[in-house]
Structure formats: C-alpha cells, structure tokens
Design a protein around this motif. Structure first.
Motif, PDB file in Angstrom:
ATOM      1  N   THR A 134       0.871  -1.178   0.000  1.00 29.76           N
ATOM      2  CA  THR A 134       0.000   0.000   0.000  1.00 29.76           C
ATOM      3  C   THR A 134       0.905   1.223   0.000  1.00 29.76           C
ATOM      4  O   THR A 134       1.942   1.252   0.680  1.00 29.76           O
ATOM      5  N   SER A 135       0.541   2.236  -0.772  1.00 33.26           N
ATOM      6  CA  SER A 135       1.386   3.426  -0.847  1.00 33.26           C
ATOM      7  C   SER A 135       0.544   4.630  -1.252  1.00 33.26           C
ATOM      8  O   SER A 135      -0.611   4.508  -1.660  1.00 33.26           O
ATOM      9  N   ARG A 136       1.159   5.785  -1.127  1.00 32.33           N
ATOM     10  CA  ARG A 136       0.516   7.039  -1.531  1.00 32.33           C
ATOM     11  C   ARG A 136       1.539   7.882  -2.268  1.00 32.33           C
ATOM     12  O   ARG A 136       2.675   8.052  -1.815  1.00 32.33           O
ATOM     13  N   ILE A 137       1.139   8.390  -3.421  1.00 26.79           N
ATOM     14  CA  ILE A 137       2.009   9.249  -4.194  1.00 26.79           C
ATOM     15  C   ILE A 137       1.501  10.679  -4.110  1.00 26.79           C
ATOM     16  O   ILE A 137       0.289  10.932  -4.168  1.00 26.79           O
ATOM     17  N   GLU A 138       2.435  11.602  -3.926  1.00 28.01           N
ATOM     18  CA  GLU A 138       2.070  13.001  -3.776  1.00 28.01           C
ATOM     19  C   GLU A 138       2.244  13.735  -5.108  1.00 28.01           C
ATOM     20  O   GLU A 138       2.890  13.255  -6.035  1.00 28.01           O
ATOM     21  N   ALA A 139       1.670  14.946  -5.174  1.00 28.64           N
ATOM     22  CA  ALA A 139       1.725  15.736  -6.409  1.00 28.64           C
ATOM     23  C   ALA A 139       3.156  16.115  -6.781  1.00 28.64           C
ATOM     24  O   ALA A 139       3.454  16.355  -7.959  1.00 28.64           O
ATOM     25  N   ASP A 140       4.051  16.172  -5.799  1.00 29.24           N
ATOM     26  CA  ASP A 140       5.452  16.499  -6.102  1.00 29.24           C
ATOM     27  C   ASP A 140       6.273  15.263  -6.473  1.00 29.24           C
ATOM     28  O   ASP A 140       7.488  15.348  -6.663  1.00 29.24           O
ATOM     29  N   GLY A 141       5.620  14.091  -6.547  1.00 29.42           N
ATOM     30  CA  GLY A 141       6.302  12.862  -6.949  1.00 29.42           C
ATOM     31  C   GLY A 141       6.835  12.023  -5.813  1.00 29.42           C
ATOM     32  O   GLY A 141       7.344  10.920  -6.048  1.00 29.42           O
ATOM     33  N   ASP A 142       6.737  12.513  -4.567  1.00 33.85           N
ATOM     34  CA  ASP A 142       7.197  11.710  -3.436  1.00 33.85           C
ATOM     35  C   ASP A 142       6.270  10.508  -3.237  1.00 33.85           C
ATOM     36  O   ASP A 142       5.062  10.582  -3.505  1.00 33.85           O
ATOM     37  N   LEU A 143       6.863   9.420  -2.749  1.00 38.63           N
ATOM     38  CA  LEU A 143       6.099   8.194  -2.509  1.00 38.63           C
ATOM     39  C   LEU A 143       6.376   7.704  -1.100  1.00 38.63           C
ATOM     40  O   LEU A 143       7.522   7.718  -0.639  1.00 38.63           O
ATOM     41  N   ALA A 144       5.341   7.256  -0.407  1.00 36.16           N
ATOM     42  CA  ALA A 144       5.498   6.627   0.904  1.00 36.16           C
ATOM     43  C   ALA A 144       4.607   5.394   0.926  1.00 36.16           C
ATOM     44  O   ALA A 144       3.484   5.421   0.411  1.00 36.16           O
ATOM     45  N   GLY A 145       5.119   4.291   1.503  1.00 33.56           N
ATOM     46  CA  GLY A 145       4.313   3.085   1.476  1.00 33.56           C
ATOM     47  C   GLY A 145       4.761   2.038   2.465  1.00 33.56           C
ATOM     48  O   GLY A 145       5.725   2.217   3.223  1.00 33.56           O
ATOM     49  N   PRO A 163      -2.706  11.530  -5.789  1.00 30.56           N
ATOM     50  CA  PRO A 163      -2.899  12.870  -5.212  1.00 30.56           C
ATOM     51  C   PRO A 163      -4.327  13.365  -5.464  1.00 30.56           C
ATOM     52  O   PRO A 163      -4.954  13.023  -6.481  1.00 30.56           O
ATOM     53  N   ARG A 164      -4.814  14.198  -4.552  1.00 27.76           N
ATOM     54  CA  ARG A 164      -6.151  14.760  -4.702  1.00 27.76           C
ATOM     55  C   ARG A 164      -6.228  15.556  -6.011  1.00 27.76           C
ATOM     56  O   ARG A 164      -5.334  16.313  -6.358  1.00 27.76           O
ATOM     57  N   GLY A 165      -7.290  15.334  -6.749  1.00 22.61           N
ATOM     58  CA  GLY A 165      -7.524  16.057  -7.988  1.00 22.61           C
ATOM     59  C   GLY A 165      -6.911  15.414  -9.221  1.00 22.61           C
ATOM     60  O   GLY A 165      -7.092  15.916 -10.332  1.00 22.61           O
ATOM     61  N   TYR A 166      -6.205  14.299  -9.054  1.00 23.35           N
ATOM     62  CA  TYR A 166      -5.587  13.627 -10.194  1.00 23.35           C
ATOM     63  C   TYR A 166      -6.432  12.423 -10.620  1.00 23.35           C
ATOM     64  O   TYR A 166      -7.084  11.769  -9.798  1.00 23.35           O
ATOM     65  N   ALA A 167      -6.390  12.134 -11.924  1.00 23.29           N
ATOM     66  CA  ALA A 167      -7.057  10.960 -12.474  1.00 23.29           C
ATOM     67  C   ALA A 167      -6.090  10.242 -13.401  1.00 23.29           C
ATOM     68  O   ALA A 167      -5.219  10.865 -14.012  1.00 23.29           O
ATOM     69  N   VAL A 168      -6.220   8.932 -13.526  1.00 22.00           N
ATOM     70  CA  VAL A 168      -5.335   8.136 -14.371  1.00 22.00           C
ATOM     71  C   VAL A 168      -5.737   8.298 -15.832  1.00 22.00           C
ATOM     72  O   VAL A 168      -6.900   8.133 -16.200  1.00 22.00           O
ATOM     73  N   THR A 169      -4.756   8.644 -16.689  1.00 18.25           N
ATOM     74  CA  THR A 169      -5.021   8.754 -18.127  1.00 18.25           C
ATOM     75  C   THR A 169      -4.389   7.620 -18.915  1.00 18.25           C
ATOM     76  O   THR A 169      -4.728   7.404 -20.072  1.00 18.25           O
ATOM     77  N   HIS A 170      -3.446   6.905 -18.299  1.00 15.81           N
ATOM     78  CA  HIS A 170      -2.876   5.730 -18.971  1.00 15.81           C
ATOM     79  C   HIS A 170      -2.515   4.687 -17.926  1.00 15.81           C
ATOM     80  O   HIS A 170      -1.859   4.989 -16.922  1.00 15.81           O
ATOM     81  N   LEU A 171      -2.951   3.449 -18.165  1.00 18.44           N
ATOM     82  CA  LEU A 171      -2.625   2.330 -17.293  1.00 18.44           C
ATOM     83  C   LEU A 171      -1.707   1.349 -18.013  1.00 18.44           C
ATOM     84  O   LEU A 171      -1.794   1.192 -19.233  1.00 18.44           O
ATOM     85  N   PRO A 172      -0.829   0.641 -17.277  1.00 20.88           N
ATOM     86  CA  PRO A 172      -0.096  -0.463 -17.898  1.00 20.88           C
ATOM     87  C   PRO A 172      -1.071  -1.470 -18.491  1.00 20.88           C
ATOM     88  O   PRO A 172      -2.142  -1.728 -17.937  1.00 20.88           O
ATOM     89  N   ALA A 173      -0.696  -2.037 -19.617  1.00 18.67           N
ATOM     90  CA  ALA A 173      -1.594  -2.957 -20.314  1.00 18.67           C
ATOM     91  C   ALA A 173      -1.766  -4.249 -19.524  1.00 18.67           C
ATOM     92  O   ALA A 173      -0.800  -4.785 -18.955  1.00 18.67           O
ATOM     93  N   ASP A 174      -3.011  -4.754 -19.478  1.00 17.10           N
ATOM     94  CA  ASP A 174      -3.249  -6.070 -18.903  1.00 17.10           C
ATOM     95  C   ASP A 174      -2.564  -7.119 -19.777  1.00 17.10           C
ATOM     96  O   ASP A 174      -2.460  -6.969 -21.001  1.00 17.10           O
ATOM     97  N   ARG A 175      -2.110  -8.197 -19.147  1.00 16.48           N
ATOM     98  CA  ARG A 175      -1.375  -9.209 -19.900  1.00 16.48           C
ATOM     99  C   ARG A 175      -1.654 -10.578 -19.309  1.00 16.48           C
ATOM    100  O   ARG A 175      -1.705 -10.742 -18.080  1.00 16.48           O
ATOM    101  N   THR A 176      -1.835 -11.561 -20.167  1.00 16.72           N
ATOM    102  CA  THR A 176      -1.986 -12.945 -19.729  1.00 16.72           C
ATOM    103  C   THR A 176      -1.153 -13.837 -20.631  1.00 16.72           C
ATOM    104  O   THR A 176      -1.288 -13.805 -21.852  1.00 16.72           O
ATOM    105  N   ILE A 177      -0.264 -14.599 -20.010  1.00 20.17           N
ATOM    106  CA  ILE A 177       0.507 -15.635 -20.693  1.00 20.17           C
ATOM    107  C   ILE A 177       0.305 -16.911 -19.906  1.00 20.17           C
ATOM    108  O   ILE A 177       0.427 -16.920 -18.682  1.00 20.17           O
ATOM    109  N   ASP A 178      -0.024 -17.991 -20.583  1.00 19.55           N
ATOM    110  CA  ASP A 178      -0.212 -19.265 -19.890  1.00 19.55           C
ATOM    111  C   ASP A 178       0.209 -20.383 -20.828  1.00 19.55           C
ATOM    112  O   ASP A 178      -0.424 -20.613 -21.854  1.00 19.55           O
TER     113      ASP A 178
END
Length: 669
Positions: A459-470, A600-615
């Motif tokens: 679990t982690s939190r990313i801030e608007a300045d790019g800092d991460l704590a988790g 961060p508050r006020g941010y929304a995701v515009t690109h996600l890593p692609a889902d992938r399945t290999i079996d």
C-alpha cells in the motif's frame, strides 16, 4: 537408448559377435610410441576442436574385478595442449584418491612433443590433503608437476588404482592401518559398480574407452544414458568382458548456474553386479543395524520436546526440527565406514555435530524412542538415479512408516529454519529406503508452484510532487520462506539486516529510505510462526513530474523486489532463443504481488499499464491494472510450473519471464 545386459545377454552377445564384426569397429589401443604420437597429431589444433584449450586424445580404462569385489583400474590418458591457456591448465596433474578405500601408483608419466619426441617425467608425486570445507574425512590428492608445454605438446599418464571409489553420501571413510588390505574391498562385499562418464568439462574427447572384466558368476547389468555409446560383451575363459566406447565427444560446458547436473546431460554408462534395488536396500539396513538405540538422555530429551503435543504430525515435526537445529553441520572422522554408515545416536547426541547422515540418524534414534518405525534412506539431490542399482547417492534422509502403510520422508539437513519436515526443494527426487524387507527405487511427489510462493502486499501514496510513501508486507511458503529466513537469520548478523531491507526497497527506485523502527518481523528462527516482514519506506522524487503537472511512474511492485540466484533463479537465466541443455530450478514457484496506490487529490489516471496474460505448460503471467476514483490497483503474478525446464520448454519460460521483467517500462500516467 537404454540397454540392460545380464548373464544371458552376455553369453548371447559373446556368441554372436565373432571377430571381424562389431569388434572390428572398436578403436584398438596404440601399438607403439609411433602410433601414439600419430594419435596426438591427428587430434588436430584449436581450430579443429571448437576453440578448446585442451583436447583429450584418449582415455582408456581397463577394470579387473576379483571375487571379493576388489577392483584394479588400469588408466591410460593422453591430453593435448592447444593454447597458452591450455599449457597453464596442464601445469600440474592432480589425482584424487581416498587412502581408506583406494591406492594409486603412477606407472608412466611423459610429454609427447609436437615433433613426436617423447620425454619421460619424474613419477614421484607430491601427496597432499584435498581442499575441504564442512566435511573433513581425510581425502587426499597426488600432484605431478609438468614442464611448460607448447601448443601441440601432450601429456601422457598411466596409473593403476586398487580399491573402489565410494559414492555413498558423497563421502570417504577414515584412514585405517596402512597394511589393512580389507579397506580395498567395497562395503557391499562381492559386488562391483561404476558410473562411467564419457565427457570432459571444457575439453572435447576424441576417444573414451572403458573395459571391465568380472568373474563369470558376477554378470553385470548396465544401461547407457544421454546419447549413444558403442558396446559389446564377450565371454573369455572364466570372465565376462564388457567394452564401451565413444569417439568425438564435444566438450561439456555448463550453460548457466541453473544447468542440469552433467550426469543428467552427458553420455554415461551405469553398471552394477547388484541384482536389484531391494538388495541394496537390505544391505543399507543391515550395515546400519544397531546404530539407533537410544539411551536415557535421548529418551528424556524426546519426552521434553514432545510434551503437550497430541498428534503424530506435531511430534514428528518437533523431533525433526530439534535434529535440524541442534546438530550443527560439520563432518569429522568419527568411525569406520564414514561415508556409508550412520553413527550411533548417543554419539551424535553427545557431540551435537555431523553431516546429513548424522542429522538423519539423530532424528531416527529420537523417533524410534518415541515409538515410531523409522528407517534411513539414500537419495540423490539435484540429479537422477538410474534404474541400474549402482551407487548414485549424495545425501541421507529418513522415512517414517505411518499407520496407513505409507512412508513419510523427513530431512533434518534441509529444513533448518523452515516449517517443512521434507524440503520442497526435494520434489521429484529418487530415493531408496533401507529396510529388512528391501525397498525399490522410488520418486518423491512433485510440489506445486503454490507450495513455494512469495507474496507481497503493498500500500502506498504518491504526492503531487512525486514523493512516494508506502508499506510492504511480505509473506512466503515452502522453499521461498526457508530461503528468506536463511538470508536474514543465517546470512546476516542482526545489526546488518537493516541494509538488506534498504537494498530491497532500493530496487523500487534510488534514494529509498527505510527507518529501522519501520521494519517489523518476528523471531526468524521460530519456524512454527509464519514468516511476515513489514517494511515502511519513503522515496523522495520517486515519480517524474512534467511541466504540465502530469505524473509518470511505474508501480513499485512492477519490479521484482525479491530476487537473487537462490530465491528467484528464473529471473537471471540467459537471454537466449534456445538452450542445448535443460535447467534445474529445484522447485516450481510463484511470485504474487498486489498493490494499492492512493493518487494525489484532484488527479485521475489517463494511462494504465496494459493487462497481460501468458499461460503455457512451463510458465504463466498475469498482469492487471485498474483505477477507481483516486486509487490505482495493480496485480502481477508470475508462475514457474516445473522444477526442471527441458530445452523444448525454454521458449515458454523465457516469454513469461521477459514480459515480467519488462513491466517497469509501461508507466502509469
């Protein structure tokens, strides 16, 4: 193709192979020095030997077996130098021996120069102890110095060895009196065995030839493995004579530290006069009879460590782990038959020291004192045991007979700092239990990838300045749990563990900070409590913040935080399209990472890593990323399904591992 030759086959083949047929194709030994020099010249230069630094021109062995099983080995070897590096490798000849079971004499030692000149060398070797560590049983070596060679020169050596090469549990008996000839007779008196290899590490072999003569009442059964070896059998007077040879064997090289054992890859012949595995089982039981009688001190300790335990599983586990934790691994000479007999339980209990067979013997003694039926067992860790009952073992364990008639294997050597009583690294492994009735060769069950899992919950939190704590919470099972415990509890003093956690978090990004008070874990040596590591960390400037305010980063668990050659050997395999040899990864395994990141508050995701399945039959990978409100959820699971990966299965493993290692390249925006 495997071949089995017994008495009837020997007589039949001896009658069928008249002179001039198969025997005519057998390479004859050199008739004289001129013929020997011609063989050296015909072996060619470095270009003719795939760039090797040396080439084995020939290695011939003739073995004569007596009624007692005592064997005489006449060895004749010629090795040619092909480069300056090869000259350095041949600067000395080393002959390993065991003074308690064999003796070696040097009959001829000379240099064959490139121009055909032969020069005799002194045949008085320097007799030294072999380098040893952990086990100190008196193994020695003869060393013969060689004058500087030029490319094209060769070294010839002929030796005679009397005795046997013991394979029981990878050990050697102690040195008896020098005039005790009985030490040359193998412990299973009257029988002979050998495992003949036809390769050389790092050097091609032009000819490997092996002949064994046995009395007619001692027929040999044999099998050929890992490629073709020419052979035929004759009856000559009172002896059976078995001949095996192979020409132009490529150099054997390990492709990777995870490569299969050479005995599972390179050509070999396994042969023995022992009729079957039950006979070997009965012998192993008999030779160790009377070694497991408990005294009062042992019975008192058994009562102490099993007090309050109500189930067989709990009592067996308590005894196994006492033997695992309290008997330190250190082998010194303690008595006759050091390589194949288990020492008396009271001796090990008193000394608190020994090797695998002593840990197993301690557990057997204590379990018998607790009322269980237990027997010693021989096994081969890391390689196959073939069906011909030659000695092919390097490890000792034990087997408990349960009420339903099944065997429960236990291994006090391999379960130190593990909740297991039988290590999950020992799946699909051959073994033979020593019982009065006699047991056949058996194979341990396979383990599932889920039995050897690494789990990370982040679990982690990313801030608007790019800092991460988790926070990272790590749990594990099977071989993965044991390796983590060993890395931390055995590999590092407590004062240095902080650096281990800092290195782990640094795999997320440089500049990671871990406070000592933010790392929590229970007693790593308490195998009964599940392993749980909790790490709180922060990484200033973790994410890239653009001039437009957009934040770009790879999820922390997109990287494999828990790596290393023992914990995750599949992550460091060669990046090759194809492999010539299989890989031994020891266990199927799974890495399962789940992460929740608060944005961060006020941010929304515009690109996600692609889902992938290999079996595929060898490996599987699943990757999922999902954004809900101000939270990103990322999961990543990599599964390796087999402990042995054959060359045909390599592309499937490579595909899944490469895709997993590439995950940090697909950023969250």
């Amino acid at each position: 193709m495997p071949r089995l030759a017994q008495l009837a086959a020997a007589v039949l083949l001896g009658a069928l192979l008249a002179p001039g047929r198969e025997a005519a194709q057998e390479p004859p030994p050199p008739a004289d020095d001129a013929a020997l020099s011609a063989l050296v010249a015909a072996a060619g230069d470095r270009a003719a030997n795939d760039g090797a630094d040396t080439v084995v021109v020939m290695r011939r062995t003739v073995v004569t077996v007596e009624e007692s099983g005592l064997a005489w080995f006449d060895n004749h070897e010629v090795v040619k130098c092909l480069s300056e590096k090869g000259a350095a490798a041949l600067a000395r000849i080393r002959l390993d021996y065991d003074p308690a079971s064999n003796a070696i004499t040097v009959d001829r030692f000379r240099v064959i120069q490139a121009d055909g000149t032969l020069r005799d060398l002194p045949r008085e070797p320097v007799d030294l102890p072999q380098p040893q560590g952990g086990i100190y049983w008196g193994a020695r070596m003869l060393q013969l110095p060689v004058p500087r060679l030029a490319p094209g020169d060769a070294v010839e050596i002929r030796t005679t060895m009397k005795g046997f090469l013991i394979a029981y549990l990878d050990g050697e008996p102690p040195t008896p009196a020098a005039d005790d000839e009985s030490r040359f007779i193998p412990p299973m008196r009257g029988h002979f065995y050998d495992v003949v290899t036809f390769h050389q590490d790092g050097a091609p072999v032009r000819l490997r030839h092996y002949t064994v003569r046995t009395p007619r009442d001692k027929p040999i059964q044999f099998e050929v493995h890992n490629g073709e070896v020419r052979s035929y059998v004759t009856v000559e007077g009172d002896h059976h004579v078995y001949r095996f040879w192979r020409q132009d064997v490529p150099a054997y090289t390990r492709e990777d530290r995870a490569s299969l054992s050479a005995s599972d890859v390179a050509p070999k012949v396994v042969l023995a006069t022992v009729p079957d595995w039950p006979a070997k089982s009965r012998w192993f039981c008999e030779v160790n009879a009377g070694q497991f009688d408990a005294d009062d001190a042992i019975r008192a300790k058994v009562a102490e460590i099993t007090r309050g335990l109500s189930t067989d599983d709990d009592r067996i586990a308590a005894i196994v782990h006492w033997a695992a934790d309290e008997i330190r691994y250190s082998g010194i000479t303690m008595g006759k038959g050091e390589g194949y007999t288990l020492h008396p339980g009271p001796m090990i209990f008193r000394d608190r020291s020994g090797v695998c067979k002593d840990k197993a013997g301690m557990a057997i003694t204590m379990l018998r004192a607790a009322g269980y039926t237990v027997h010693p067992a021989m096994t081969m860790a890391g390689a196959r045991v073939e069906r011909v009952p030659a000695d092919q073992f390097n490890h000792c364990v034990a087997a408990v007979l349960r009420e339903d008639g099944s065997w429960q294997l236990i291994d006090p050597t391999w379960v130190v700092l593990s909740p297991e009583t039988w290590s999950s690294r020992e799946g699909q492994q051959h073994y033979v239990i020593g019982t009065p009735e006699g047991e056949d060769l058996m194979l341990t069950p396979r383990f599932r990838a889920e039995d050897n899992a690494l789990r990370v919950r982040a679990t982690s939190r990313i801030e608007a300045d790019g800092d991460l704590a988790g926070t990272l919470v790590i749990t594990a099972s099977g071989a993965a749990e044991q390796q983590l415990r060993r890395d931390l509890a055995q590999g590092l003093p407590a004062r240095e563990r902080q650096a281990w956690f800092e290195e782990l978090v640094a795999r997320i990004a440089p500049g990671a900070e871990v406070e000592p008070v933010r790392v929590r874990y229970a007693d790593l040596r308490d195998w009964a409590r599940p392993l749980r590591l909790e790490i709180r960390y922060r990484i200033p400037g973790f994410a890239l913040v653009g001039s437009d305010g957009a934040i770009r980063f790879a999820p922390p668990t997109a990287r494999h935080l828990l790596a290393g050659p023992r914990l995750a050997p599949h992550l460091a395999l060669p990046d090759e399209d194809a492999l010539d040899q299989g890989l031994l990864l020891w266990v199927p395994r799974r890495t399962d990472m789940q992460e929740t990141i608060a944005l961060p508050r006020g941010y929304a995701v515009t690109h996600l890593p692609a889902d992938r399945t290999i079996d595929n039959p060898t490996a599987a990978l699943t990757v999922r990323a999902e954004a809900r409100g101000g939270t990103l959820r990322f999961t990543h699971a990599l599964t390796v399904k087999e402990r042995i990966v054959e060359p045909s299965a390599w592309p499937g493993l490579r595909e899944a591992v490469r895709a997993s290692l590439d995950l940090p390249q697909d950023l969250v925006v």
